[in-house]
Enzyme design. Structure first.
Site, PDB file in Angstrom:
ATOM      1  N   ARG A   1      -4.122  11.203  11.228  1.00 10.88           N
ATOM      2  CA  ARG A   1      -4.572  10.011  11.085  1.00 10.88           C
ATOM      3  C   ARG A   1      -6.227   9.946  11.594  1.00 10.88           C
ATOM      4  O   ARG A   1      -6.528  10.557  12.332  1.00 10.88           O
ATOM      5  CB  ARG A   1      -3.875   9.081  12.013  1.00 10.88           C
ATOM      6  CG  ARG A   1      -2.376   8.642  11.526  1.00 10.88           C
ATOM      7  CD  ARG A   1      -2.391   7.607  10.450  1.00 10.88           C
ATOM      8  NE  ARG A   1      -1.205   7.461   9.879  1.00 10.88           N
ATOM      9  CZ  ARG A   1      -0.407   8.215   8.861  1.00 10.88           C
ATOM     10  NH1 ARG A   1      -1.073   9.246   8.366  1.00 10.88           N
ATOM     11  NH2 ARG A   1       0.621   7.749   8.443  1.00 10.88           N
TER      12      ARG A   1
ATOM     13  N   GLU B   1     -10.561   3.164   7.154  1.00  9.56           N
ATOM     14  CA  GLU B   1      -9.803   4.016   5.724  1.00  9.56           C
ATOM     15  C   GLU B   1      -9.762   2.717   4.575  1.00  9.56           C
ATOM     16  O   GLU B   1      -9.122   1.703   4.884  1.00  9.56           O
ATOM     17  CB  GLU B   1      -8.485   4.484   5.930  1.00  9.56           C
ATOM     18  CG  GLU B   1      -8.193   5.322   4.828  1.00  9.56           C
ATOM     19  CD  GLU B   1      -6.864   6.171   5.250  1.00  9.56           C
ATOM     20  OE1 GLU B   1      -6.852   7.727   5.120  1.00  9.56           O
ATOM     21  OE2 GLU B   1      -5.914   5.669   6.036  1.00  9.56           O
TER      22      GLU B   1
ATOM     23  N   HIS C   1      -6.648  10.469   1.160  1.00  8.88           N
ATOM     24  CA  HIS C   1      -5.162  10.061   1.589  1.00  8.88           C
ATOM     25  C   HIS C   1      -4.426  10.602   0.806  1.00  8.88           C
ATOM     26  O   HIS C   1      -3.324   9.892   0.453  1.00  8.88           O
ATOM     27  CB  HIS C   1      -5.084   8.786   2.260  1.00  8.88           C
ATOM     28  CG  HIS C   1      -3.987   8.488   3.305  1.00  8.88           C
ATOM     29  ND1 HIS C   1      -4.151   7.913   4.381  1.00  8.88           N
ATOM     30  CD2 HIS C   1      -2.975   9.200   3.292  1.00  8.88           C
ATOM     31  CE1 HIS C   1      -3.157   7.963   5.249  1.00  8.88           C
ATOM     32  NE2 HIS C   1      -2.205   8.760   4.691  1.00  8.88           N
TER      33      HIS C   1
END
Length: 335
Positions: free
Chosen positions: A246, A274, A293
């Protein structure tokens, strides 16, 4: 199968066919009694309430509404949740855990492509591929037979941060290669680390010794900026940071400083925030390989997550222990 447990599908409908293509859906329907055309996204709707009141099993995935205590009060027969996605920390209300609702998660299936992405990143970074590609693209020529002295994977030291499900799979995938592997995990002692093929070390020692630092810790309050400015400063010049966990685990601003001055390189699949703002220099730096991602399950990999839950549905219907059951005692320190 007679007397199949009554079940309910709860997720965003667009994921259903990807998670459970026809062969898997047939297997699921063979052991659970559910309406494949009825997928719940809101437990407050009358039809959803009626279905949940009769359900013994909820098969869920991304987009499932939270089974909070209020929802659980209307699900007196619920005994199992089979979650065809990753984390379940947020999914079940406290009353569900207290009454012993069994929860299974496909996080183990999702760990596999993340670990594969990580291994590929480590090997490519060790060969200097990212910088060499940039150089080759600019120069459009090379000297045949020239030996690049600073690249190669023989004898590299790889630092794995956390023996999570993904971290453990990475450790397994690293075994065939000629690497020295370090592991930082406060819940793993030296003996277990050795069994996993690694040397147990403190985090500061790991970042100081490793040629590649690969982050696999869960996103917890305690792990926010685990890789901070001080630990980045401990890394030797040329160290590669790989983050598939993360974004919050790595101090983005501090890492950007190190990447801008060229002292470190990075393979980054997750960021904080993000996505990164459009003006971030990380999009353009030659020593940064930035992806959107994608390390986790995508495309045909989703059906593996469905498969994990079909297998547990079959075991549940047969009265057997679930393979992917979540342990509520250790859930707090998992992703």
């Amino acid at each position: 199968m007679a007397d199949r447990p009554r079940a309910l599908l709860a997720m965003s409908p667009e994921f259903l066919a990807q998670l459970f293509p026809e062969p898997l859906m047939r297997r699921l329907a063979a052991v659970l009694d559910f309406d494949p055309g009825f997928v719940v996204q809101d437990f407050s709707e009358p039809a959803a309430k009626a279905a949940l009141a009769e359900a013994e099993v909820v098969v869920s995935s991304w987009g499932v509404p939270r089974l909070n205590d209020e929802v659980l009060a209307g699900a007196p027969h619920l005994k199992a949740v089979l979650h065809a996605a990753g984390t379940v920390k947020w999914l079940l209300g406290e009353s569900g855990w207290e009454r012993g609702v069994v929860v299974s998660s496909a996080s183990g299936a999702n760990a596999l492509p993340v670990a594969e992405y990580t291994l590929a990143s480590i090997l490519m970074a060790g060969k200097g591929i990212f910088q060499l590609r940039e150089d080759f693209r600019k120069e459009r020529s090379f000297t045949l037979g020239y030996i690049h002295p600073q690249v190669g994977n023989f004898g590299r030291t790889i630092g794995v941060v956390s023996a999570s499900k993904i971290g453990r799979r990475v450790l397994e995938l690293l075994r065939p290669f000629d690497f020295k592997v370090l592991l930082y995990d406060p819940f793993v002692d030296a003996a277990e680390a050795a069994e996993l093929g690694a040397e147990s070390v403190g985090l500061d020692e790991l970042v100081a010794r490793a040629d590649v630092v690969s982050v696999h810790a869960p996103d917890l309050p305690e792990t926010a900026h685990l890789i901070n400015a001080e630990r980045l400063a401990l890394m030797r010049e040329g160290t590669v940071v790989v983050n598939t966990a993360r974004g919050r685990l790595v101090d983005t601003e501090a890492l950007t400083v190190e990447l801008l001055n060229g002292r470190l390189s990075a393979v980054i699949d997750v960021t904080e925030p993000e996505p990164l703002p459009a003006h971030s220099p990380l999009y353009d730096l030659p020593n940064v390989f930035l992806t959107p991602h994608v390390a986790g399950s995508h495309g045909n990999e989703l059906s593996r997550m469905g498969l994990f839950m079909v297998e547990d549905a079959e075991r549940y219907a047969a009265g057997e222990p679930l393979l992917h059951r979540v342990d509520p005692e250790t859930l707090w320190r998992q992703a």
